[in-house]
Design a protein around this motif. Sequence first.
Motif, PDB file in Angstrom:
ATOM      1  N   LEU A  54       0.820  -1.207   0.000  1.00 19.99           N
ATOM      2  CA  LEU A  54       0.000   0.000   0.000  1.00 19.99           C
ATOM      3  C   LEU A  54       0.855   1.259   0.000  1.00 19.99           C
ATOM      4  O   LEU A  54       0.470   2.274  -0.585  1.00 19.99           O
ATOM      5  N   SER A  55       2.006   1.204   0.647  1.00 19.93           N
ATOM      6  CA  SER A  55       2.858   2.392   0.699  1.00 19.93           C
ATOM      7  C   SER A  55       3.466   2.705  -0.665  1.00 19.93           C
ATOM      8  O   SER A  55       3.948   3.815  -0.882  1.00 19.93           O
ATOM      9  N   GLU A  56       3.438   1.760  -1.584  1.00 17.51           N
ATOM     10  CA  GLU A  56       3.980   1.980  -2.920  1.00 17.51           C
ATOM     11  C   GLU A  56       2.973   2.630  -3.864  1.00 17.51           C
ATOM     12  O   GLU A  56       3.332   3.049  -4.955  1.00 17.51           O
ATOM     13  N   VAL A  57       1.718   2.736  -3.458  1.00 17.29           N
ATOM     14  CA  VAL A  57       0.681   3.308  -4.312  1.00 17.29           C
ATOM     15  C   VAL A  57       0.896   4.812  -4.433  1.00 17.29           C
ATOM     16  O   VAL A  57       1.109   5.510  -3.443  1.00 17.29           O
ATOM     17  N   ASN A  58       0.825   5.319  -5.660  1.00 14.65           N
ATOM     18  CA  ASN A  58       0.985   6.746  -5.907  1.00 14.65           C
ATOM     19  C   ASN A  58      -0.340   7.450  -5.610  1.00 14.65           C
ATOM     20  O   ASN A  58      -1.347   7.206  -6.274  1.00 14.65           O
ATOM     21  N   VAL A  59      -0.340   8.314  -4.619  1.00 14.71           N
ATOM     22  CA  VAL A  59      -1.553   9.024  -4.237  1.00 14.71           C
ATOM     23  C   VAL A  59      -1.422  10.527  -4.485  1.00 14.71           C
ATOM     24  O   VAL A  59      -2.180  11.319  -3.927  1.00 14.71           O
ATOM     25  N   ASP A  60      -0.489  10.918  -5.330  1.00  6.67           N
ATOM     26  CA  ASP A  60      -0.335  12.336  -5.655  1.00  6.67           C
ATOM     27  C   ASP A  60      -1.606  12.845  -6.318  1.00  6.67           C
ATOM     28  O   ASP A  60      -2.131  12.227  -7.248  1.00  6.67           O
ATOM     29  N   GLY A  61      -2.116  13.955  -5.840  1.00  2.00           N
ATOM     30  CA  GLY A  61      -3.309  14.559  -6.418  1.00  2.00           C
ATOM     31  C   GLY A  61      -4.611  13.962  -5.915  1.00  2.00           C
ATOM     32  O   GLY A  61      -5.678  14.379  -6.344  1.00  2.00           O
ATOM     33  N   VAL A  62      -4.547  12.985  -5.041  1.00  2.00           N
ATOM     34  CA  VAL A  62      -5.763  12.384  -4.497  1.00  2.00           C
ATOM     35  C   VAL A  62      -6.075  13.081  -3.179  1.00  2.00           C
ATOM     36  O   VAL A  62      -5.265  13.087  -2.260  1.00  2.00           O
TER      37      VAL A  62
END
Length: 95
Positions: A41-49
């Motif tokens: 989960l820490s590898e998921v890109n959440v930029d802009g979310v």
Amino acid sequence: MSVDLATVKRVARLARIAVSDQEAERMTSEINGILGFVEQLSEVNVDGVEPMTSVMPMTMKKREDVVADGDKAADIVANAPNSDRNFFVVPKVVE
């Protein structure tokens, strides 16, 4: 990150949970599986979310901020065993 058998036993001891050796071995693999999932989960890109509290967009119901005394003093002391002029009467505890 992963945990070993000694760590599981130590955490169980700190939590005061009785854990047998067989249970500790099973828990070690389960905890390592959970930690592996968290690492994914820490590898998921959440930029802009944007952070969210619900899947449906909702706004909080707001009310006007008004200062009031509540005017419920009589209702509050109604169930008190002893009251005087809307104050609770309690036994003296300090001499």
